[in-house]
Design an enzyme around this catalytic site. Structure first.
Site, PDB file in Angstrom:
ATOM      1  N   THR A 141      40.230  34.346  32.227  1.00  0.00           N
ATOM      2  CA  THR A 141      40.754  35.343  33.148  1.00  0.00           C
ATOM      3  C   THR A 141      39.555  35.888  33.911  1.00  0.00           C
ATOM      4  O   THR A 141      38.419  35.721  33.480  1.00  0.00           O
ATOM      5  CB  THR A 141      41.493  36.471  32.393  1.00  0.00           C
ATOM      6  OG1 THR A 141      41.972  37.430  33.327  1.00  0.00           O
ATOM      7  CG2 THR A 141      40.606  37.161  31.380  1.00  0.00           C
ATOM      8  N   GLY A 142      39.799  36.518  35.047  1.00  0.00           N
ATOM      9  CA  GLY A 142      38.670  37.107  35.764  1.00  0.00           C
ATOM     10  C   GLY A 142      38.626  36.696  37.219  1.00  0.00           C
ATOM     11  O   GLY A 142      39.617  36.237  37.785  1.00  0.00           O
ATOM     12  N   GLY A 179      38.190  34.517  39.980  1.00  0.00           N
ATOM     13  CA  GLY A 179      38.282  33.068  40.053  1.00  0.00           C
ATOM     14  C   GLY A 179      37.165  32.400  40.825  1.00  0.00           C
ATOM     15  O   GLY A 179      36.685  31.327  40.443  1.00  0.00           O
ATOM     16  N   ARG A 192      44.917  31.480  49.381  1.00  0.00           N
ATOM     17  CA  ARG A 192      43.781  31.494  48.445  1.00  0.00           C
ATOM     18  C   ARG A 192      44.225  30.962  47.078  1.00  0.00           C
ATOM     19  O   ARG A 192      45.281  31.314  46.564  1.00  0.00           O
ATOM     20  CB  ARG A 192      43.264  32.927  48.331  1.00  0.00           C
ATOM     21  CG  ARG A 192      42.089  33.115  47.361  1.00  0.00           C
ATOM     22  CD  ARG A 192      42.552  33.554  45.998  1.00  0.00           C
ATOM     23  NE  ARG A 192      41.443  33.828  45.096  1.00  0.00           N
ATOM     24  CZ  ARG A 192      41.578  33.987  43.786  1.00  0.00           C
ATOM     25  NH1 ARG A 192      42.777  33.915  43.233  1.00  0.00           N
ATOM     26  NH2 ARG A 192      40.543  34.215  43.018  1.00  0.00           N
ATOM     27  N   VAL A 193      43.426  30.108  46.468  1.00  0.00           N
ATOM     28  CA  VAL A 193      43.683  29.610  45.113  1.00  0.00           C
ATOM     29  C   VAL A 193      42.458  29.916  44.260  1.00  0.00           C
ATOM     30  O   VAL A 193      41.326  29.686  44.689  1.00  0.00           O
ATOM     31  CB  VAL A 193      43.953  28.089  45.135  1.00  0.00           C
ATOM     32  CG1 VAL A 193      44.059  27.541  43.719  1.00  0.00           C
ATOM     33  CG2 VAL A 193      45.237  27.789  45.911  1.00  0.00           C
ATOM     34  N   GLY A 194      42.686  30.427  43.060  1.00  0.00           N
ATOM     35  CA  GLY A 194      41.572  30.770  42.171  1.00  0.00           C
ATOM     36  C   GLY A 194      41.306  29.687  41.143  1.00  0.00           C
ATOM     37  O   GLY A 194      41.642  28.508  41.335  1.00  0.00           O
ATOM     38  N   ASP A 195      40.724  30.092  40.042  1.00  0.00           N
ATOM     39  CA  ASP A 195      40.312  29.141  38.995  1.00  0.00           C
ATOM     40  C   ASP A 195      41.483  28.624  38.161  1.00  0.00           C
ATOM     41  O   ASP A 195      41.412  27.531  37.577  1.00  0.00           O
ATOM     42  CB  ASP A 195      39.326  29.827  38.034  1.00  0.00           C
ATOM     43  CG  ASP A 195      39.960  31.048  37.369  1.00  0.00           C
ATOM     44  OD1 ASP A 195      40.371  31.977  38.101  1.00  0.00           O
ATOM     45  OD2 ASP A 195      40.074  31.068  36.121  1.00  0.00           O
ATOM     46  N   THR A 254      45.421  38.072  34.994  1.00  0.00           N
ATOM     47  CA  THR A 254      45.846  36.710  34.654  1.00  0.00           C
ATOM     48  C   THR A 254      46.243  36.668  33.180  1.00  0.00           C
ATOM     49  O   THR A 254      45.632  37.341  32.358  1.00  0.00           O
ATOM     50  CB  THR A 254      44.655  35.753  34.882  1.00  0.00           C
ATOM     51  OG1 THR A 254      44.336  35.783  36.268  1.00  0.00           O
ATOM     52  CG2 THR A 254      44.951  34.335  34.442  1.00  0.00           C
TER      53      THR A 254
HETATM   54  N1  GLY Z   1      41.509  34.270  37.541  1.00  0.00           N
HETATM   55  C1  GLY Z   1      42.557  34.369  38.453  1.00  0.00           C
HETATM   56  C2  GLY Z   1      42.182  34.216  39.838  1.00  0.00           C
HETATM   57  O1  GLY Z   1      41.058  34.494  40.218  1.00  0.00           O
HETATM   58  O2  GLY Z   1      43.021  33.829  40.614  1.00  0.00           O
END
Ligand code: GLY
Length: 276
Positions: free
Chosen positions: A194-195, A197, A171-174, A143
């Site tokens: 970053t990381g 999510g 799928r949606v992350g943070d 990210t």
């Molecule tokens: N940090 C990005 C994700 O997990 O989508």
């Protein structure tokens, strides 16, 4: 650090800093710094975004400014080079904070945002194999993000991503979730994450860092505290950029590496792949 990624980070930092130096807002500096990284194809964002398990590239981005707490985000957007600009447009031209999926893509195209040239060949996997393969993501990171402080004392934060490896379609992350992947408030600071999510969402990490900054603690101590909790509570994995309105900052990670840098206009931009 010498690599194409390091050179690109230096170029991105220079673009952002020069905008600030000419009196530009932190928000625009963050957006344009991230645009360089999205365009490069060298990171998991924009032209370099990973594919989901159905072979489609769906991207997430958000940004926020700390004066009026204005924010914009897109999730599962497809086929555009600069999701971060789509996020800014959501903030600037709508009453909303987050647009998702095909409607986010339609919104970006309506506003004439640049399309990606060609999507990589589609890979079709069965749903069963998707579920099996998603258990052990190998490469969770990549990210891109930025934080900035402008001459008016406003902080901003933004991030853009193609997600994680081996993710189910949809799928949606943070990253597009305000308070999780990004937060900015002139009373506390700006945070870009970053990381992994799923772990960052569970602790609403960006907002958690901001609330602890409100207690007057040093950014580096705050990040250490929050990361300890992230690891202990949810076995999380993350990196953070943190910048306060008085210019204190922290860059930290609990991952083995985080390619990142900073610049205040003096000498060369500092870019490293480890921060401790
Ligand atoms: N940090 C990005 C994700 O997990 O989508």
């Amino acid at each position: 650090m010498t690599s194409p990624q390091a050179a690109c980070l230096r170029a991105a930092l220079q673009v952002g800093y020069h905008l600030l130096d000419r009196g530009g807002s932190a928000l625009i500096a963050v957006e344009h710094t991230i645009r360089v990284l999205e365009r490069s194809g060298l990171f998991n964002a924009g032209n370099g975004a990973h594919l989901q398990l159905d072979g489609v590239r769906r991207m997430d981005a958000s940004l926020m400014e700390g004066d009026g707490l204005r924010a914009g985000a897109v999730a599962s957007i497809e086929g555009i080079v600069h999701p971060i600009t789509a996020a800014r447009m959501v903030m600037e031209v709508t009453e909303h904070v987050l647009l998702v999926g095909p409607m986010a893509t339609k919104f970006a195209k309506h506003h004439k945002m640049e399309s990606q040239k060609r999507q990589a060949a589609r890979r079709i996997l069965s749903y069963g194999s998707m579920l099996t393969r998603m258990h052990k993501p190998k490469n969770r990171h990549g990210t891109v993000g930025a934080v900035a402080l402008d001459q008016s004392g406003t902080v901003s934060a933004g991030a853009s991503t193609g997600g994680i490896d081996l993710m189910l379609p949809g799928r949606v992350g943070d990253t597009p979730i305000i308070g999780c992947g990004v937060y900015a408030d002139n009373e506390t600071g700006a945070v870009a994450m970053t990381g992994w999510g799923e772990s960052i969402i569970r602790l609403a990490v960006a907002k958690e860092i901001c609330e602890r900054l409100r207690q007057g603690k040093a950014p580096v101590l705050v990040v250490r505290e929050v990361f300890r909790r992230l690891v202990d509570k949810v076995h999380g994995s993350a990196g953070a950029l943190v910048l306060t309105p008085n210019g204190r900052f922290a860059m930290a990670h609990v991952t083995p590496h985080m390619a990142a840098g900073w610049w205040d206009g003096k000498g060369e931009p500092v870019v490293r792949d480890r921060f401790r």
